[in-house]
Motif scaffolding. Structure first.
Motif, PDB file in Angstrom:
ATOM      1  N   ARG A   1     -12.549   7.809   3.073  1.00 58.56           N
ATOM      2  CA  ARG A   1     -13.149   6.830   3.968  1.00 58.56           C
ATOM      3  C   ARG A   1     -12.129   5.831   4.510  1.00 58.56           C
ATOM      4  NH1 ARG A   1     -16.028   8.322   0.168  1.00 58.56           N
ATOM      5  NH2 ARG A   1     -16.054   6.820  -1.488  1.00 58.56           N
ATOM      6  N   SER A   2     -10.870   5.989   4.156  1.00 58.40           N
ATOM      7  CA  SER A   2      -9.851   5.032   4.605  1.00 58.40           C
ATOM      8  C   SER A   2      -9.636   5.144   6.112  1.00 58.40           C
ATOM      9  CB  SER A   2      -8.526   5.271   3.868  1.00 58.40           C
ATOM     10  OG  SER A   2      -7.914   6.443   4.345  1.00 58.40           O
TER      11      SER A   2
ATOM     12  N   SER B   1      -8.123   8.677  -4.499  1.00 59.08           N
ATOM     13  CA  SER B   1      -9.434   8.373  -5.086  1.00 59.08           C
ATOM     14  C   SER B   1     -10.124   9.605  -5.679  1.00 59.08           C
ATOM     15  CB  SER B   1     -10.345   7.731  -4.034  1.00 59.08           C
ATOM     16  OG  SER B   1     -10.592   8.651  -2.984  1.00 59.08           O
TER      17      SER B   1
ATOM     18  N   PHE C   1      -3.509  10.270   1.206  1.00 57.24           N
ATOM     19  CA  PHE C   1      -4.260   9.094   1.645  1.00 57.24           C
ATOM     20  C   PHE C   1      -4.902   8.448   0.428  1.00 57.24           C
ATOM     21  CE2 PHE C   1      -4.258  12.046   5.209  1.00 57.24           C
ATOM     22  CZ  PHE C   1      -3.901  11.218   6.271  1.00 57.24           C
ATOM     23  N   ALA C   2      -5.256   7.191   0.555  1.00 56.52           N
ATOM     24  CA  ALA C   2      -5.921   6.492  -0.543  1.00 56.52           C
ATOM     25  C   ALA C   2      -7.325   7.034  -0.773  1.00 56.52           C
ATOM     26  CB  ALA C   2      -5.966   4.987  -0.266  1.00 56.52           C
ATOM     27  N   ASP C   3      -8.040   7.332   0.328  1.00 62.30           N
ATOM     28  CA  ASP C   3      -9.450   7.682   0.212  1.00 62.30           C
ATOM     29  C   ASP C   3      -9.906   8.421   1.469  1.00 62.30           C
ATOM     30  OD1 ASP C   3     -12.513   6.656   0.611  1.00 62.30           O
ATOM     31  OD2 ASP C   3     -11.973   6.740  -1.511  1.00 62.30           O
TER      32      ASP C   3
ATOM     33  N   THR D   1      -1.929   3.227   5.762  1.00 64.18           N
ATOM     34  CA  THR D   1      -2.668   2.487   6.782  1.00 64.18           C
ATOM     35  C   THR D   1      -2.537   3.211   8.120  1.00 64.18           C
ATOM     36  OG1 THR D   1      -0.791   1.133   7.471  1.00 64.18           O
ATOM     37  CG2 THR D   1      -2.123   0.281   5.652  1.00 64.18           C
TER      38      THR D   1
ATOM     39  N   PRO E   1       0.802  -1.227   0.000  1.00 64.16           N
ATOM     40  CA  PRO E   1       0.000   0.000   0.000  1.00 64.16           C
ATOM     41  C   PRO E   1       0.836   1.279   0.000  1.00 64.16           C
ATOM     42  CG  PRO E   1      -0.500  -1.377   1.937  1.00 64.16           C
ATOM     43  CD  PRO E   1       0.521  -2.094   1.137  1.00 64.16           C
TER      44      PRO E   1
END
Length: 191
Positions: free
Chosen positions: A149-150, A170, A145-147, A110, A34
């Motif tokens: 909502r992560s 995203s 960040f990825a998203d 993460t 990730p």
């Protein structure tokens, strides 16, 4: 025989590797995971989207001999080697002729990996940048960040420093600003 085994292992590693392309065309292999995916998104999507003349000054790519790229470039910009231990996963520059900016990007894939541009981290990085002769207005701080909502973002949002930006892979065309003080128009903030 040992050399042959090493080459087979290396070939297997390269087959599984994630390839990260920098704005100057360089391609580096990194350990899959990730963190690597998010670093790849920062260098291949964020940098060209928000910087006029993007340059990857330094990248901490997981795995193998490519884990650190750009220490020599950091030194040539005036950052002492001892300061590099505080640097985030990606350090970018907008090397446009009109205005040179350093952009520190903390990648947080993460919740367990930590990351995010906290106030302590921001202050250390700003001190390092000011020691090179840069002005505060030429230093930017971003958490990637990825998203939205992560779990990583939800866990770190309350710890992110004011005066920083957040980018989500995203939603690559958008930035979330944690602003303080004066109103700043975002189109001119990075680009």
């Amino acid at each position: 025989m040992t050399g042959f085994k090493f080459n087979i292992r290396r070939l297997r590693w390269l087959a599984k590797a994630v390839y990260v392309r920098f704005p100057n065309g360089e391609v580096w292999a990194a350990k899959p995971g990730p963190m690597t995916v998010l670093i790849k998104a920062v260098t291949e999507v964020f940098a060209p989207q928000f910087l006029l003349t993007p340059v990857v000054v330094r990248a901490n790519l997981p795995g193998g001999a490519t884990s650190l790229r750009g220490d020599d470039l950091c030194e040539s910009l005036g950052f002492p080697m001892v300061a590099l231990k505080d640097f985030p996963e990606v350090t970018l520059a907008d090397a446009s002729p009109e205005d040179f900016n350093i952009i520190f990007v903390s990648v947080a894939p993460t919740p367990k990996k930590g990351g995010g541009m906290t106030n302590t981290r921001k202050e250390r990085l700003l001190c390092s940048a000011l020691a090179t002769g840069l002005q505060p207005m030429n230093v930017r701080f971003v958490s990637a960040f990825a998203d939205r909502r992560s779990p990583a973002f939800r866990n770190l949002v309350s710890k992110l420093a004011w005066g920083t930006l957040v980018w989500f892979a995203s939603e690559p065309n958008k930035l979330l600003a944690f602003r303080e003080g004066q109103t700043v128009e975002l189109p001119g903030f990075l680009r």
